[in-house]
Design a protein around this motif. Structure first.
Motif, PDB file in Angstrom:
ATOM      1  N   HIS A 135     -13.804  15.163 -36.867  1.00  0.00           N
ATOM      2  CA  HIS A 135     -13.410  13.841 -37.363  1.00  0.00           C
ATOM      3  C   HIS A 135     -13.602  13.682 -38.858  1.00  0.00           C
ATOM      4  O   HIS A 135     -12.924  12.858 -39.485  1.00  0.00           O
ATOM      5  N   ASP A 136     -14.505  14.462 -39.475  1.00  0.00           N
ATOM      6  CA  ASP A 136     -14.707  14.342 -40.921  1.00  0.00           C
ATOM      7  C   ASP A 136     -14.350  15.616 -41.680  1.00  0.00           C
ATOM      8  O   ASP A 136     -14.634  15.731 -42.870  1.00  0.00           O
ATOM      9  N   VAL A 137     -13.736  16.577 -40.999  1.00  0.00           N
ATOM     10  CA  VAL A 137     -13.323  17.823 -41.637  1.00  0.00           C
ATOM     11  C   VAL A 137     -11.973  17.603 -42.322  1.00  0.00           C
ATOM     12  O   VAL A 137     -11.046  17.065 -41.710  1.00  0.00           O
ATOM     13  N   PRO A 138     -11.815  18.000 -43.590  1.00  0.00           N
ATOM     14  CA  PRO A 138     -10.542  17.805 -44.289  1.00  0.00           C
ATOM     15  C   PRO A 138      -9.367  18.435 -43.540  1.00  0.00           C
ATOM     16  O   PRO A 138      -9.525  19.474 -42.876  1.00  0.00           O
ATOM     17  N   GLN A 139      -8.207  17.830 -43.674  1.00  0.00           N
ATOM     18  CA  GLN A 139      -7.043  18.259 -42.911  1.00  0.00           C
ATOM     19  C   GLN A 139      -6.679  19.713 -43.183  1.00  0.00           C
ATOM     20  O   GLN A 139      -6.323  20.456 -42.262  1.00  0.00           O
ATOM     21  N   ASP A 185     -21.307   7.066 -27.947  1.00  0.00           N
ATOM     22  CA  ASP A 185     -19.885   6.780 -27.757  1.00  0.00           C
ATOM     23  C   ASP A 185     -19.666   5.299 -27.463  1.00  0.00           C
ATOM     24  O   ASP A 185     -18.752   4.667 -28.019  1.00  0.00           O
ATOM     25  N   GLU A 186     -20.494   4.730 -26.611  1.00  0.00           N
ATOM     26  CA  GLU A 186     -20.343   3.323 -26.257  1.00  0.00           C
ATOM     27  C   GLU A 186     -20.590   2.427 -27.467  1.00  0.00           C
ATOM     28  O   GLU A 186     -19.845   1.461 -27.700  1.00  0.00           O
ATOM     29  N   ARG A 187     -21.609   2.739 -28.261  1.00  0.00           N
ATOM     30  CA  ARG A 187     -21.903   1.927 -29.447  1.00  0.00           C
ATOM     31  C   ARG A 187     -20.758   1.969 -30.453  1.00  0.00           C
ATOM     32  O   ARG A 187     -20.468   0.976 -31.122  1.00  0.00           O
ATOM     33  N   GLU A 188     -20.104   3.130 -30.553  1.00  0.00           N
ATOM     34  CA  GLU A 188     -19.065   3.301 -31.571  1.00  0.00           C
ATOM     35  C   GLU A 188     -17.660   3.064 -31.030  1.00  0.00           C
ATOM     36  O   GLU A 188     -16.676   3.311 -31.727  1.00  0.00           O
ATOM     37  N   GLY A 189     -17.560   2.594 -29.782  1.00  0.00           N
ATOM     38  CA  GLY A 189     -16.268   2.197 -29.243  1.00  0.00           C
ATOM     39  C   GLY A 189     -15.415   3.309 -28.679  1.00  0.00           C
ATOM     40  O   GLY A 189     -14.202   3.126 -28.509  1.00  0.00           O
ATOM     41  N   ARG A 190     -16.000   4.466 -28.378  1.00  0.00           N
ATOM     42  CA  ARG A 190     -15.256   5.559 -27.747  1.00  0.00           C
ATOM     43  C   ARG A 190     -15.539   5.565 -26.245  1.00  0.00           C
ATOM     44  O   ARG A 190     -16.621   5.166 -25.812  1.00  0.00           O
ATOM     45  N   ASP A 191     -14.604   6.037 -25.484  1.00  0.00           N
ATOM     46  CA  ASP A 191     -14.763   6.134 -24.035  1.00  0.00           C
ATOM     47  C   ASP A 191     -15.664   7.334 -23.723  1.00  0.00           C
ATOM     48  O   ASP A 191     -15.256   8.481 -23.941  1.00  0.00           O
ATOM     49  N   PRO A 192     -16.859   7.122 -23.189  1.00  0.00           N
ATOM     50  CA  PRO A 192     -17.749   8.258 -22.923  1.00  0.00           C
ATOM     51  C   PRO A 192     -17.260   9.171 -21.816  1.00  0.00           C
ATOM     52  O   PRO A 192     -17.750  10.295 -21.675  1.00  0.00           O
ATOM     53  N   ASP A 193     -16.278   8.708 -21.033  1.00  0.00           N
ATOM     54  CA  ASP A 193     -15.741   9.520 -19.940  1.00  0.00           C
ATOM     55  C   ASP A 193     -14.393  10.150 -20.289  1.00  0.00           C
ATOM     56  O   ASP A 193     -13.761  10.774 -19.428  1.00  0.00           O
ATOM     57  N   ALA A 194     -13.951   9.998 -21.534  1.00  0.00           N
ATOM     58  CA  ALA A 194     -12.675  10.591 -21.942  1.00  0.00           C
ATOM     59  C   ALA A 194     -12.780  12.113 -21.944  1.00  0.00           C
ATOM     60  O   ALA A 194     -13.861  12.673 -22.149  1.00  0.00           O
ATOM     61  N   PRO A 195     -11.666  12.802 -21.708  1.00  0.00           N
ATOM     62  CA  PRO A 195     -11.686  14.279 -21.779  1.00  0.00           C
ATOM     63  C   PRO A 195     -12.164  14.739 -23.152  1.00  0.00           C
ATOM     64  O   PRO A 195     -11.915  14.080 -24.170  1.00  0.00           O
ATOM     65  N   PHE A 196     -12.845  15.867 -23.144  1.00  0.00           N
ATOM     66  CA  PHE A 196     -13.370  16.399 -24.405  1.00  0.00           C
ATOM     67  C   PHE A 196     -12.235  16.705 -25.373  1.00  0.00           C
ATOM     68  O   PHE A 196     -11.254  17.357 -25.021  1.00  0.00           O
ATOM     69  N   ASP A 197     -12.372  16.224 -26.593  1.00  0.00           N
ATOM     70  CA  ASP A 197     -11.382  16.452 -27.641  1.00  0.00           C
ATOM     71  C   ASP A 197     -12.130  16.938 -28.878  1.00  0.00           C
ATOM     72  O   ASP A 197     -12.869  16.168 -29.500  1.00  0.00           O
ATOM     73  N   PRO A 198     -11.968  18.209 -29.261  1.00  0.00           N
ATOM     74  CA  PRO A 198     -12.727  18.718 -30.406  1.00  0.00           C
ATOM     75  C   PRO A 198     -12.426  17.981 -31.698  1.00  0.00           C
ATOM     76  O   PRO A 198     -13.289  17.889 -32.575  1.00  0.00           O
ATOM     77  N   GLU A 199     -11.220  17.445 -31.829  1.00  0.00           N
ATOM     78  CA  GLU A 199     -10.904  16.719 -33.057  1.00  0.00           C
ATOM     79  C   GLU A 199     -11.729  15.435 -33.152  1.00  0.00           C
ATOM     80  O   GLU A 199     -12.138  15.023 -34.235  1.00  0.00           O
ATOM     81  N   VAL A 200     -11.978  14.806 -32.023  1.00  0.00           N
ATOM     82  CA  VAL A 200     -12.775  13.580 -32.004  1.00  0.00           C
ATOM     83  C   VAL A 200     -14.261  13.899 -32.152  1.00  0.00           C
ATOM     84  O   VAL A 200     -14.977  13.242 -32.917  1.00  0.00           O
ATOM     85  N   THR A 201     -14.724  14.910 -31.444  1.00  0.00           N
ATOM     86  CA  THR A 201     -16.162  15.198 -31.407  1.00  0.00           C
ATOM     87  C   THR A 201     -16.641  16.005 -32.595  1.00  0.00           C
ATOM     88  O   THR A 201     -17.718  15.722 -33.149  1.00  0.00           O
ATOM     89  N   PHE A 202     -15.870  16.996 -33.016  1.00  0.00           N
ATOM     90  CA  PHE A 202     -16.334  17.936 -34.038  1.00  0.00           C
ATOM     91  C   PHE A 202     -15.630  17.805 -35.394  1.00  0.00           C
ATOM     92  O   PHE A 202     -16.233  18.101 -36.423  1.00  0.00           O
TER      93      PHE A 202
END
Length: 230
Positions: A136-140, A117-134
């Motif tokens: 992000h590359d799934v078609p809309q 997360d730190e390398r890619e510019g995300r906040d490692p302490d942010a609340p869990f968000d499935p859209e961000v974690t799981f």
């Protein structure tokens, strides 16, 4: 042709595999994708294993594909039925006596996730968000179908069960990691495959849910494995 046994991960169900299933069936394969009792607080690893074995029945020439937490269940299936090939897909790899709940600390998962997360510019302490974690590359359109279905419940019970095998089953095993996985970072997965299985992980693009994000790419990888039988 082969029988593909597709085992989903935590908080999921067989729908996760629907795009992969359609493609494999279209190529002439038999496919079974059991629904594990993920919402049942009385169901542990033994019940998960039984759910898979029951659906397999007397089928033969089995290629078992295990997504994420199914890495704990699939080897137990291999002890119950004759399996030609086991494919671990962005999966957890248990050690003897280790529970799924212990796996996170034993493997150093949290540190690996934070560093990514730190390398890619995300906040490692942010609340869990499935859209961000799981997702992000799934078609809309697939995301919308997923959210419309609801669900996502996972009981705590199986996380307390020690993995009962003394060693990895004597089955040809491949490990396929996803290079853009934000949940199980690629470097972390390479290390786990080497340390716990003594094998070099294969790699494909994409995040943690390739059966939804890149089903055709995934099927091609599985078919390469089938033709080479590990």
């Amino acid at each position: 042709m082969a029988t593909y046994v597709l085992v989903h991960g935590a908080g999921s169900d067989s729908w996760y595999w629907h795009l992969v299933t359609a493609e494999l069936v279209g190529r002439g394969h038999d496919v079974v994708a059991p629904d594990l009792p993920v919402a049942d607080e009385s169901a542990g690893l033994a019940e998960y294993t039984e759910a898979v074995v029951r659906v397999i029945g007397d089928r033969e020439d089995l290629i078992v594909v295990a997504q994420s937490m199914a890495g704990f269940t699939a080897p137990l299936v291999c002890e119950r039925v004759p399996v030609t090939l086991l494919v671990l897909l962005a999966a957890m790899v248990p050690a003897p006596g280790e529970s799924p709940g212990q796996w996170w600390g034993a493997t150093g998962h949290e540190q690996a996730r934070r560093e990514l997360d730190e390398r890619e510019g995300r906040d490692p302490d942010a609340p869990f968000d499935p859209e961000v974690t799981f997702l992000h590359d799934v078609p809309q359109d697939v995301r919308e179908q997923l959210f419309a279905r609801g669900g996502g419940v996972q009981a705590d019970r199986p996380f307390a069960d020690p993995w009962p095998l003394a060693e990895w089953p004597d089955v040809p095993t491949r490990f396929l990691l996803c290079q853009d996985d934000r949940f199980f970072p690629s470097g972390f997965q390479r290390r786990i495959a080497e340390e716990r299985l003594g094998i070099t992980a294969d790699e494909m693009p994409g995040g943690h849910l390739p059966a939804l994000a890149r089903p055709l790419d995934l099927v091609e990888r599985l078919e390469e494995y089938r033709r080479g039988r590990g």
